[in-house]
Scaffold this active site. Sequence first.
Site, PDB file in Angstrom:
ATOM      1  N   LYS A 196      55.394 -12.358 -51.465  1.00  0.00           N
ATOM      2  CA  LYS A 196      55.480 -13.736 -51.938  1.00  0.00           C
ATOM      3  C   LYS A 196      54.873 -14.638 -50.870  1.00  0.00           C
ATOM      4  O   LYS A 196      55.349 -14.700 -49.736  1.00  0.00           O
ATOM      5  CB  LYS A 196      56.934 -14.127 -52.198  1.00  0.00           C
ATOM      6  CG  LYS A 196      57.094 -15.551 -52.719  1.00  0.00           C
ATOM      7  CD  LYS A 196      58.549 -15.870 -52.995  1.00  0.00           C
ATOM      8  CE  LYS A 196      58.720 -17.280 -53.520  1.00  0.00           C
ATOM      9  NZ  LYS A 196      60.127 -17.602 -53.820  1.00  0.00           N
ATOM     10  N   ARG A 206      59.468 -26.193 -58.271  1.00  0.00           N
ATOM     11  CA  ARG A 206      60.471 -26.875 -57.448  1.00  0.00           C
ATOM     12  C   ARG A 206      60.941 -28.166 -58.112  1.00  0.00           C
ATOM     13  O   ARG A 206      62.091 -28.570 -57.948  1.00  0.00           O
ATOM     14  CB  ARG A 206      59.910 -27.121 -56.049  1.00  0.00           C
ATOM     15  CG  ARG A 206      59.719 -25.808 -55.286  1.00  0.00           C
ATOM     16  CD  ARG A 206      58.981 -25.965 -53.978  1.00  0.00           C
ATOM     17  NE  ARG A 206      58.811 -24.659 -53.329  1.00  0.00           N
ATOM     18  CZ  ARG A 206      58.047 -24.445 -52.267  1.00  0.00           C
ATOM     19  NH1 ARG A 206      57.376 -25.454 -51.726  1.00  0.00           N
ATOM     20  NH2 ARG A 206      57.940 -23.236 -51.750  1.00  0.00           N
ATOM     21  N   LYS A 223      58.177 -23.379 -46.039  1.00  0.00           N
ATOM     22  CA  LYS A 223      58.775 -22.042 -46.039  1.00  0.00           C
ATOM     23  C   LYS A 223      57.872 -21.014 -45.353  1.00  0.00           C
ATOM     24  O   LYS A 223      57.972 -19.814 -45.599  1.00  0.00           O
ATOM     25  CB  LYS A 223      59.079 -21.620 -47.480  1.00  0.00           C
ATOM     26  CG  LYS A 223      60.024 -22.583 -48.195  1.00  0.00           C
ATOM     27  CD  LYS A 223      60.472 -22.088 -49.560  1.00  0.00           C
ATOM     28  CE  LYS A 223      61.456 -23.052 -50.190  1.00  0.00           C
ATOM     29  NZ  LYS A 223      62.036 -22.540 -51.465  1.00  0.00           N
ATOM     30  N   GLU A 239      54.770  -4.999 -46.242  1.00  0.00           N
ATOM     31  CA  GLU A 239      56.010  -5.563 -46.780  1.00  0.00           C
ATOM     32  C   GLU A 239      56.475  -4.792 -48.016  1.00  0.00           C
ATOM     33  O   GLU A 239      57.663  -4.498 -48.182  1.00  0.00           O
ATOM     34  CB  GLU A 239      55.789  -7.032 -47.164  1.00  0.00           C
ATOM     35  CG  GLU A 239      55.669  -7.982 -45.996  1.00  0.00           C
ATOM     36  CD  GLU A 239      57.026  -8.494 -45.527  1.00  0.00           C
ATOM     37  OE1 GLU A 239      58.057  -7.989 -46.015  1.00  0.00           O
ATOM     38  OE2 GLU A 239      57.051  -9.392 -44.669  1.00  0.00           O
ATOM     39  N   LYS A 254      53.317 -12.601 -55.799  1.00  0.00           N
ATOM     40  CA  LYS A 254      53.428 -13.977 -56.263  1.00  0.00           C
ATOM     41  C   LYS A 254      52.715 -14.897 -55.276  1.00  0.00           C
ATOM     42  O   LYS A 254      52.936 -14.768 -54.069  1.00  0.00           O
ATOM     43  CB  LYS A 254      54.911 -14.363 -56.368  1.00  0.00           C
ATOM     44  CG  LYS A 254      55.166 -15.765 -56.880  1.00  0.00           C
ATOM     45  CD  LYS A 254      56.656 -16.058 -56.939  1.00  0.00           C
ATOM     46  CE  LYS A 254      56.896 -17.480 -57.447  1.00  0.00           C
ATOM     47  NZ  LYS A 254      58.334 -17.818 -57.496  1.00  0.00           N
ATOM     48  N   SER A 280      54.049 -21.628 -61.622  1.00  0.00           N
ATOM     49  CA  SER A 280      54.076 -22.934 -62.274  1.00  0.00           C
ATOM     50  C   SER A 280      52.805 -23.741 -62.041  1.00  0.00           C
ATOM     51  O   SER A 280      52.335 -24.444 -62.946  1.00  0.00           O
ATOM     52  CB  SER A 280      55.283 -23.723 -61.784  1.00  0.00           C
ATOM     53  OG  SER A 280      55.231 -23.910 -60.368  1.00  0.00           O
ATOM     54  N   TYR A 319      54.779 -18.389 -67.792  1.00  0.00           N
ATOM     55  CA  TYR A 319      55.263 -19.463 -68.649  1.00  0.00           C
ATOM     56  C   TYR A 319      54.468 -19.539 -69.953  1.00  0.00           C
ATOM     57  O   TYR A 319      54.797 -20.337 -70.831  1.00  0.00           O
ATOM     58  CB  TYR A 319      55.197 -20.793 -67.891  1.00  0.00           C
ATOM     59  CG  TYR A 319      55.973 -20.750 -66.603  1.00  0.00           C
ATOM     60  CD1 TYR A 319      57.364 -20.757 -66.616  1.00  0.00           C
ATOM     61  CD2 TYR A 319      55.327 -20.649 -65.372  1.00  0.00           C
ATOM     62  CE1 TYR A 319      58.088 -20.690 -65.439  1.00  0.00           C
ATOM     63  CE2 TYR A 319      56.044 -20.575 -64.185  1.00  0.00           C
ATOM     64  CZ  TYR A 319      57.426 -20.592 -64.224  1.00  0.00           C
ATOM     65  OH  TYR A 319      58.143 -20.506 -63.054  1.00  0.00           O
TER      66      TYR A 319
END
Length: 329
Positions: A196, A206, A223, A239, A254, A280, A319
């Site tokens: 991610k 968000r 982040k 990872e 992602k 999104s 979505y």
Amino acid sequence: MYPLRRNRRLRTNEAIRSLVRETAISPNDFIAPLFVVEGKNKKEEIASMPNYFRFSLDLLEKEVKELWALGIKSVLLFVKVPENLKDNAGSEALNANGLMQRAIKTVKNTVPEMLVMTDVALDPYSVYGHDGVVTDGKISNDDTTSILAEMGLSHAKAGADILAPSDMMDGRILEMRNLLEDQGFYDTGIMSYSAKYASAFYGPFRDALDSAPVDAENIPKDKKSYQMDPANREEAVKETLMDIEEGADIVMVKPGLCYLDIVRDIRNVVDIPVAVYQVSGEYAMIKAAAEKGWLDHDAVVLEQLTAIKRAGASMIASYFVRDAVKLIS
């Protein structure tokens, strides 16, 4: 050699094109993200995600039934937590009667066969909008992983089929898997957000959950200390392999379109399913450009989803699932 071999012969009409097509998408490929909010008879459109909504539990039932009727067999649940329930430790995440736990039960009671995946992260519950506990201006990894494991166990007890930790804390898959095994939840799956990235494409999401990092003194403003650097490629494979060793059943990349090279790299080295999240920002850009008449909405949606699957995705969270399924049909 030319002209004995003319590649265009296999592109002459739709019948031959469909016959030799290498990649096909179907309703079985999709995970439908669903946003849940407290209250009754609420269907709130998300301003930055046109035609996408937050549902109260009573309307969530209707939405789940419609998705199942369309052939969508999996949903991924996210909750918008009231401000008065947020704190630094995400305490509300462990509430057995919390919104997420009730949402899980609602879906399972409505369509028992629906596969329920749940977001496991602290940012919707955090007063600071971070995926972990903030201590002395930093995100505390080990304090966070123990909470995430308990959070995942709470979801499993409520009936979740697959936990989807999206936090990117080190070691959280192992801690979660060990706790599930200790408590007898042997069949509960884990879909790890293994790669991610600290992407600029998450803004509308968000907005949907009011989960952006707050702008306050001694609080990280982004982040980047836990999500991956978009410039890194080999790190994603490392990872992912670590998460598999710790007990992940599915791994995820992602965002989607900007990271298809990562999807292919991971697909080439792992032997478990690879999920991709078309996020999104990707959704909002297509909607905005289509509204302006700058591109063909339906054609671009199908092209992007096909590209994600072609890169190696076993499943896609998007979505656009309603649009895509109708177009496929």
